[in-house]
Write an enzyme that holds these catalytic residues in place. Sequence first.
Site, PDB file in Angstrom:
ATOM      1  N   GLY A 116       6.858 -22.139  -7.665  1.00 31.87           N
ATOM      2  CA  GLY A 116       5.746 -21.313  -6.673  1.00 31.87           C
ATOM      3  C   GLY A 116       5.256 -20.028  -7.409  1.00 31.87           C
ATOM      4  O   GLY A 116       4.389 -19.422  -6.809  1.00 31.87           O
ATOM      5  N   ARG A 174      -0.037  13.528   5.502  1.00 30.55           N
ATOM      6  CA  ARG A 174      -0.403  13.666   7.380  1.00 30.55           C
ATOM      7  C   ARG A 174       0.690  14.420   7.763  1.00 30.55           C
ATOM      8  O   ARG A 174       1.957  13.845   8.040  1.00 30.55           O
ATOM      9  CB  ARG A 174      -0.159  12.021   7.782  1.00 30.55           C
ATOM     10  CG  ARG A 174      -0.836  12.099   9.222  1.00 30.55           C
ATOM     11  CD  ARG A 174      -1.191  10.654   9.463  1.00 30.55           C
ATOM     12  NE  ARG A 174      -1.764  10.274  10.752  1.00 30.55           N
ATOM     13  CZ  ARG A 174      -2.132   9.291  11.144  1.00 30.55           C
ATOM     14  NH1 ARG A 174      -1.855   8.166  10.294  1.00 30.55           N
ATOM     15  NH2 ARG A 174      -2.966   8.986  12.091  1.00 30.55           N
ATOM     16  N   GLU A 198      -3.190  14.111  13.328  1.00 30.98           N
ATOM     17  CA  GLU A 198      -1.699  14.287  12.781  1.00 30.98           C
ATOM     18  C   GLU A 198      -0.830  14.564  13.955  1.00 30.98           C
ATOM     19  O   GLU A 198       0.401  14.207  13.914  1.00 30.98           O
ATOM     20  CB  GLU A 198      -1.939  15.586  11.848  1.00 30.98           C
ATOM     21  CG  GLU A 198      -2.677  15.240  10.656  1.00 30.98           C
ATOM     22  CD  GLU A 198      -2.844  16.175   9.614  1.00 30.98           C
ATOM     23  OE1 GLU A 198      -2.546  15.968   8.444  1.00 30.98           O
ATOM     24  OE2 GLU A 198      -3.502  17.401  10.238  1.00 30.98           O
ATOM     25  N   VAL A 209      12.882 -23.578  -2.933  1.00 23.38           N
ATOM     26  CA  VAL A 209      14.386 -23.473  -2.801  1.00 23.38           C
ATOM     27  C   VAL A 209      14.987 -23.278  -3.955  1.00 23.38           C
ATOM     28  O   VAL A 209      16.007 -22.577  -4.449  1.00 23.38           O
ATOM     29  CB  VAL A 209      15.007 -24.506  -1.722  1.00 23.38           C
ATOM     30  CG1 VAL A 209      16.353 -24.482  -1.692  1.00 23.38           C
ATOM     31  CG2 VAL A 209      14.174 -24.451  -0.436  1.00 23.38           C
ATOM     32  N   CYS A 263      -3.466  -9.697   0.339  1.00 20.97           N
ATOM     33  CA  CYS A 263      -4.018 -10.568  -0.401  1.00 20.97           C
ATOM     34  C   CYS A 263      -4.107 -12.083   0.106  1.00 20.97           C
ATOM     35  O   CYS A 263      -4.334 -13.012  -0.531  1.00 20.97           O
ATOM     36  CB  CYS A 263      -3.672 -10.803  -1.772  1.00 20.97           C
ATOM     37  SG  CYS A 263      -1.829 -11.422  -1.877  1.00 20.97           S
ATOM     38  N   CYS A 318      -1.697 -12.871  -4.733  1.00 18.32           N
ATOM     39  CA  CYS A 318      -1.321 -11.891  -5.986  1.00 18.32           C
ATOM     40  C   CYS A 318      -0.100 -13.030  -6.618  1.00 18.32           C
ATOM     41  O   CYS A 318       0.167 -12.442  -7.984  1.00 18.32           O
ATOM     42  CB  CYS A 318      -0.839 -10.951  -5.598  1.00 18.32           C
ATOM     43  SG  CYS A 318       0.483 -10.887  -4.408  1.00 18.32           S
TER      44      CYS A 318
HETATM   45  C1  LIG Z   1       8.196 -10.925  -1.147  1.00 19.45           C
HETATM   46  C2  LIG Z   1       9.388 -11.738  -1.475  1.00 19.45           C
HETATM   47  C3  LIG Z   1      10.445 -11.434  -0.451  1.00 19.45           C
HETATM   48  C4  LIG Z   1      11.585 -12.352  -0.653  1.00 19.45           C
HETATM   49  N1  LIG Z   1      12.595 -12.087  -0.064  1.00 19.45           N
HETATM   50  C5  LIG Z   1      13.496 -12.821  -0.186  1.00 19.45           C
HETATM   51  C6  LIG Z   1      14.883 -12.759   0.713  1.00 19.45           C
HETATM   52  O1  LIG Z   1      14.656 -11.983   1.588  1.00 19.45           O
HETATM   53  N2  LIG Z   1      15.774 -13.696   0.451  1.00 19.45           N
HETATM   54  C7  LIG Z   1      15.893 -14.538  -0.389  1.00 19.45           C
HETATM   55  O2  LIG Z   1      16.706 -15.187  -0.574  1.00 19.45           O
HETATM   56  N3  LIG Z   1      14.837 -14.551  -1.314  1.00 19.45           N
HETATM   57  C8  LIG Z   1      13.712 -13.837  -1.213  1.00 19.45           C
HETATM   58  N4  LIG Z   1      12.660 -14.023  -2.112  1.00 19.45           N
HETATM   59  C9  LIG Z   1      12.916 -14.765  -3.258  1.00 19.45           C
HETATM   60  C10 LIG Z   1      12.236 -15.954  -3.145  1.00 19.45           C
HETATM   61  O3  LIG Z   1      12.658 -16.953  -2.323  1.00 19.45           O
HETATM   62  C11 LIG Z   1      11.866 -16.459  -4.314  1.00 19.45           C
HETATM   63  O4  LIG Z   1      10.953 -15.909  -5.200  1.00 19.45           O
HETATM   64  C12 LIG Z   1      11.606 -18.127  -4.622  1.00 19.45           C
HETATM   65  O5  LIG Z   1      12.104 -18.858  -3.893  1.00 19.45           O
HETATM   66  C13 LIG Z   1      11.422 -18.526  -6.026  1.00 19.45           C
HETATM   67  O6  LIG Z   1      10.752 -19.965  -5.984  1.00 19.45           O
HETATM   68  P1  LIG Z   1       9.733 -20.208  -6.818  1.00 19.45           P
HETATM   69  O7  LIG Z   1       9.243 -21.431  -6.408  1.00 19.45           O
HETATM   70  O8  LIG Z   1       8.377 -19.257  -6.560  1.00 19.45           O
HETATM   71  O9  LIG Z   1       9.922 -19.870  -8.428  1.00 19.45           O
HETATM   72  P2  LIG Z   1       9.309 -19.459  -9.470  1.00 19.45           P
HETATM   73  O10 LIG Z   1       8.810 -17.947  -9.384  1.00 19.45           O
HETATM   74  O11 LIG Z   1       8.287 -20.456  -9.858  1.00 19.45           O
HETATM   75  O12 LIG Z   1      10.440 -19.540 -10.442  1.00 19.45           O
HETATM   76  C14 LIG Z   1      11.442 -18.559 -10.442  1.00 19.45           C
HETATM   77  C15 LIG Z   1      12.503 -18.526 -11.776  1.00 19.45           C
HETATM   78  O13 LIG Z   1      13.179 -19.938 -11.685  1.00 19.45           O
HETATM   79  C16 LIG Z   1      12.696 -20.800 -12.845  1.00 19.45           C
HETATM   80  N5  LIG Z   1      12.570 -21.934 -12.040  1.00 19.45           N
HETATM   81  C17 LIG Z   1      12.052 -22.262 -10.948  1.00 19.45           C
HETATM   82  N6  LIG Z   1      12.210 -23.643 -10.478  1.00 19.45           N
HETATM   83  C18 LIG Z   1      13.274 -24.014 -11.362  1.00 19.45           C
HETATM   84  C19 LIG Z   1      13.901 -25.166 -11.506  1.00 19.45           C
HETATM   85  N7  LIG Z   1      13.661 -26.259 -10.750  1.00 19.45           N
HETATM   86  N8  LIG Z   1      14.484 -25.558 -12.614  1.00 19.45           N
HETATM   87  C20 LIG Z   1      14.819 -24.436 -13.593  1.00 19.45           C
HETATM   88  N9  LIG Z   1      14.227 -23.222 -13.488  1.00 19.45           N
HETATM   89  C21 LIG Z   1      13.371 -23.054 -12.529  1.00 19.45           C
HETATM   90  C22 LIG Z   1      11.213 -20.408 -13.380  1.00 19.45           C
HETATM   91  O14 LIG Z   1      11.338 -20.556 -14.681  1.00 19.45           O
HETATM   92  C23 LIG Z   1      11.577 -18.730 -13.110  1.00 19.45           C
HETATM   93  O15 LIG Z   1      12.189 -18.154 -14.044  1.00 19.45           O
HETATM   94  C24 LIG Z   1      11.415 -13.348  -1.887  1.00 19.45           C
HETATM   95  C25 LIG Z   1      10.219 -13.226  -2.841  1.00 19.45           C
HETATM   96  C26 LIG Z   1       9.303 -12.765  -2.462  1.00 19.45           C
HETATM   97  C27 LIG Z   1       8.169 -12.686  -3.376  1.00 19.45           C
HETATM   98  S1  FES Z   2       1.263  -9.448  -0.943  1.00 17.61           S
HETATM   99 FE1  FES Z   2       0.711  -7.469  -1.502  1.00 17.61          FE
HETATM  100  S2  FES Z   2      -1.028  -7.648  -2.596  1.00 17.61           S
HETATM  101 FE2  FES Z   2      -0.251  -9.714  -2.468  1.00 17.61          FE
END
Ligand SMILES: Cc1cc2nc3c(=O)[nH]c(=O)nc-3n(C[C@H](O)[C@H](O)[C@H](O)COP(=O)(O)OP(=O)(O)OC[C@H]3O[C@@H](n4cnc5c(N)ncnc54)[C@H](O)[C@@H]3O)c2cc1C
Ligand code: FES
Length: 1370
Positions: A274, A946, A1296, A361, A62, A84
């Site tokens: 994010g 497969r 295959e 972060v 996506c 997504c």
């Molecule tokens: C495919 C995928 C792989 C990942 N792999 C890893 C990995 O290998 N290692 C790792 O460490 N992490 C991993 N992550 C996690 C990723 O780092 C976190 O999803 C991301 O950092 C969350 O940040 P965000 O801004 O998207 O938070 P959001 O999704 O916006 O928020 C997450 C939660 O925190 C709350 N929140 C956000 N910011 C604040 C704030 N400032 N104060 C209070 N509450 C807050 C929100 O309300 C929500 O409940 C992965 C994520 C994905 C989707």
């Molecule tokens: S990363 Fe798989 S659909 Fe978005």
Amino acid sequence: MERGGQVRIGSDDEDDVVVFAVNGKRYEVSVHPSTTLLDFLRSSTPFKGVKLSCGEGGCGACVVLLSNYDPLLKKVKSYTVSSCLTLVHSVNYCSITTTEGLGNSRDGFHPIHERFSGFHASQCGFCTPGMCISLFSALVNAEEKQRPDPPTGFSKLTVSEAEKAISGNLCRCTGYRPIADACKSFAADVDLEDLGMNSFWRKGESNEDKLSKLPSYNPKDDVCTYPEFLKRELESTMYLSPHKKSWYSPRTLEELRTFTDPKLSTTRTKLVAGNTGIGYYKDLDQYERYINLRNVSELSSISRNETGMVIGATVTISKAISALKEKVGGVVCSDWELIFTKIAEHMEKIASEPVRNLASVGGNVVMAQRHCFPSDIVTVLLAVSSTVDLIINTKRENLTLEDYLSKPPLDNRGVLLSIQIPFSTSFTSNFSTKTSKLVFETYRAAPRPLGNALPYLNAAFLAIISPSKMGFVINKIKLAFGAFGAKHAMRAREAEEYLAGKPISLNVLYEAINIVRATVISKDGTSDATYKSSLVVSYLFKFLYPLSDGVVSVSNGLSTHNSANNFKDGDNLSNDAKKPSLLSSGKQLVETSREYYPVGQPIVKSGASIQASGEAVYVDDIPSPSNCLHGAFIYSTKPLARVKNVRFKTKSLPDGVTAVITYNDIPNGGENIGSKTIFGTEPLFADEITRCAGQCLAFVAADTQKLADRGASLSLIDYDTDDLEPPILTLEEAVEKSSFFEVPSFLYPAPIGDFSKGMAEADHRINSEIKLGSQYYFYMETQTALAIPDEDNCMVVYSSIQCPEYVHTVIARCLGIPEHNVRVITRRVGGGFGGKAIRAMPVATACALAAYKLRRPVRMYLNRKTDMIMVGGRHPMKITYDVGFKSDGKITALHLCILINAGMSADISPIMPNNMLGVLKKYNWGALSFDIKVCKTNHSNKSAMRAPGEVQPSFIAEAVMEHVASMLFMEVDSVRHRNLHTFDSLNLFYKHSAGELVEYTLPSIWDKLQVTSNFSQRTEMIQQFNQKNLWKKRGISRVPIVHEVTVRPTPGKVSILSDGSVAVEVGGIELGQGLWTKVKQMTAYALGTIQCDGTANLVDKVRIVQADTLSLIQGGFTAGSTTSESSCEAVRICCNILIERLSPLKEKLQAQMASLTWDTLVLQAHRQAVNMSASSYFVPDFGSMQYLNYGAAVSEVEINTLTGETTILRSDIIYDCGQSLNPAVDLGQIEGAFVQGIGFFMSEEYLTNSDGLMVADSTWTYKIPTIDTIPKQLNVEVLNSEHHRNRVLSSKASGEPPLLLAVSVHCATRAAIKEARKQLHSWKNSSDQSNVSFQLDVPATMPVVKRLCGMDYVESYLQNLLSCQGRKQA
Ligand SMILES: Cc1cc2nc3c(=O)[nH]c(=O)nc-3n(C[C@H](O)[C@H](O)[C@H](O)COP(=O)(O)OP(=O)(O)OC[C@H]3O[C@@H](n4cnc5c(N)ncnc54)[C@H](O)[C@@H]3O)c2cc1C
Ligand code: FES
Ligand code: FES
């Protein structure tokens, strides 16, 4: 291309309006704040190139390019995001570029599209748009770099960056190598010679010629990523209101405070940065208020001064990485700059770039604190004494990260403001920088080296050390461990205290290791807990050992620790994995033939360019008809239970849900049928009793897919198990209860030879047991269908299916209508791998039933979780063998007892014994007998995947070989060789399919591969490597395959239109395997035999049209690797009929005209009422319908004995394709199948809970290969073994059989483990023979490999050293 223009979507409520551009078009929309960009793009714009595959950030399908404009700096910044996870409201005044924005078939493709197509990098095409955008973003960003201008035709990108650009994108078809080549073709430092097979140039052409033939690329002319009108609009927008109806964007802390008032309810408010957290927590709830934190300036800034670095909570991980890598200079910071670089390098392994570009972060830290998320960031920050700034109950507080983690979970009103990494703390302040140094390292054990996989464990260590007479003394140390199954990351305090002030001697190291092992403990129930515990030890050892007993001089702090790699044993413990070299390379050798031109040419896959540009239409891309409903399945979570009631958590039907359909809704005259095979039928819905976890109980129809999914997730099922027998969940229980499916006698193979006699001839006899698990298809497009009621009680169903003919019948029977009232249409399938044969039928049938009942169109696109839970997958099995052999390695007899777990319905499972024997017989076993039972259990249906029932015996055969070799202390390669078939024994084992002697190419392939892969020299080099290295061991293995396939009847139809263009219909479905391309080539060849002018380019006039079950009946299955060739043969028959009809006219016209063109001939034929459409039904002769495929592979791997990580260094394959119909397509099938096989053998664990419910149900828990886990070098030779009398134009199958060759990787891993075990036993001075023979489980994941290498590998090494030391001292 259309640019500008504008679209307004949603209500007119100004407050909630979001403005942005998509591919240069203005959108002004008002949608619910929970709407993701992907949802919006797919449902409300024509840009369907953005694909949904996982919905959780784990696949890259996506990915879009998001561009922001800074009106002050007048600069555009572009980066990829996973659409997504991205919320529409967060892209206000952004511009989005999808693959359609790069180019298209009418206005011209972008060179990215053309090169993807020309490098054969698109098969099913479902991953291709996301790949294209990932590459495009890398190109756009490379232009920003301060680098010299690249040579004409290239970008500033480097080859390494080009490969990494797609490291977050999954592809299930190609095996990645051709995709990497397409990407690398843009890199300034590429050597075109290194790029693989393509349609642009031929081998041996000069670099200038090659470059001139590549679709030209000029970065200066590239697509505008941020339209001018949006810049103007943004510049003139004086004030973006922070207050909207439900999406709030405060800009200051003060404004933010008003939204986090403790008086406000927490349940209705969500703080958003994010939004990537939903990828993990799948939060489907809708909130009243969404507080967007990204506009609060204090939260989004990064600052750095003498005291440290402050990272605002909403700073993205990508921005933090850049800031951490930035070299600021200054004395205070010199050590810290290295520390920051290491933190940044660790963060680069988090998720994938499109996720890191969104993820904050702070969001990561909050997830770790609130939900115990296994964070990398928290572990790393913990080791460097970080602190956090928070608002709790409107009060601002500063806490150490450790204190913050130990607090109760922060509620929705608490706000994390920033994270501080201090340069100087009580930890460092008392030590002189002159006499002591900081040493810092981070570690991460994860299934994928470049990230995109959560770690089994992570760690970060910071120490201050100083030299002393006794070696280095640890002044202070911080040891942080995370993701190992405790609530949060933690410090290993006991070990820290023990180490403080001590010189790092072996004794101290050994004691410290014992302390961490005893104190860093996972909570009960953590999977792989022992493995994680061994990692704790491995990493501490890895950190401290280089400093022990003065091994290294610490003259320059960190940098010296980095280079600390010359150990007493000459081994290398440094963090070399952090600097990955090229991820993939390879050579391809194919022979083309012009005998049946254009058959035999490596022409590009039909439709590849439109797949890349997003124009190719998959089922879910078909616009919804008006009034369309969307469906979702409610499935059982119990293996055997009475279903008393299906209800919902809500009082009434959940929002948007229109109906819930169960077996009670089957119309009068219809049947509860969901699929059928020649072995019987399967119900669509469980009736009163559910017979497996994952069985369909009901179908929810709702206004949107999201509402349907949400509705299904709100369901509650009341079960009752009174008076029911316990479910059958193990093969042993099935045997005990004699619960078997019947295998028709014609499908049960006959034993070979006299087993007792064979055993009597044997010098040795051994037996053992093997268990094999399941594998999930992981097609990128999940199961999907669209059913549209038509006039007069008819039903048109668009289905992504490999056998439309069968589902046609099933739908008619389910609805109780005649078959002529049903029409099933399939154009292309976004990956099938067998999973869209039988398992696609219930999806299409359920949609048809709902559409019939509700009299409205109904569609369904299964979410990944439901798909993974319901579809079943490959057959697990248990095998016991009893083998007799002579002392020279010749096997004389083999007996096998095989129990196959087929699940609750027969599906295709009764074919398994026959398929298994077709492969098992690849060796001359002397005598072969077996007892195979197809067990009926309360598991989800296992179906064709497969190489069904074929990949397992390829493993069984090699496991037996390995066992025999180890018992005889022989090289396994010579045991294999000793047992290869002679042509006589081949005839005995494969009575009906052995063919002629010239066709038996395996012996020559075997010998050739020995030479081309340098097998002997490399075997020696590996021995030397293993002698010198303690922590890495290598293994190499060569395996053969013999694979029997069956050609099935297939229809075809060829129609020549009046302008000379040709429309072709075939029974086979285009799944990405290149069937349409081969059929096109065959049509052009066969019609070209009429020999008139203008037939040379006939291939461009041929179009293969979608399968339509009323237009062409008896289409059969597209499965078993042979449908391409049989479809070709069917088409050839049609063409021959047409040629026969045209020939008299041609002769007549040629007599009249000097030259006769194809177009003239056809036009005249139409005028003279020649029948220009012919159909056929190809039925292969009984005598030639089965044949054998041959190939062999050599693989070399390296294992890390500390972590169990396996790196595939090189694989060489030679595969006999007969006279390939299209060598490029066949090469793609060989490489793709091989990599899918690597997934089966090395990484894909399709696990269930104790009720049989799949718990591997997401990209988080199921790991298919990525570009960083394929062989670093993959060399493939497609052998052209010339004429095969009974084959279609002498061709052979490729879909295959090559998958089976991946067993070579598994065997090489076993060889490497053997070396590690030898090493371990030498340390233990053990006479224990258990290392001689062992079973290596499938998949050989990191924990599995580590377990066999020895969970106590480090301890044993140290004990040995200490006892040597003790002996010396004594
Ligand atoms: C495919 C995928 C792989 C990942 N792999 C890893 C990995 O290998 N290692 C790792 O460490 N992490 C991993 N992550 C996690 C990723 O780092 C976190 O999803 C991301 O950092 C969350 O940040 P965000 O801004 O998207 O938070 P959001 O999704 O916006 O928020 C997450 C939660 O925190 C709350 N929140 C956000 N910011 C604040 C704030 N400032 N104060 C209070 N509450 C807050 C929100 O309300 C929500 O409940 C992965 C994520 C994905 C989707
Ligand atoms: S990363 Fe798989 S659909 Fe978005
Ligand atoms: S081509 Fe990549 S998933 Fe099919």
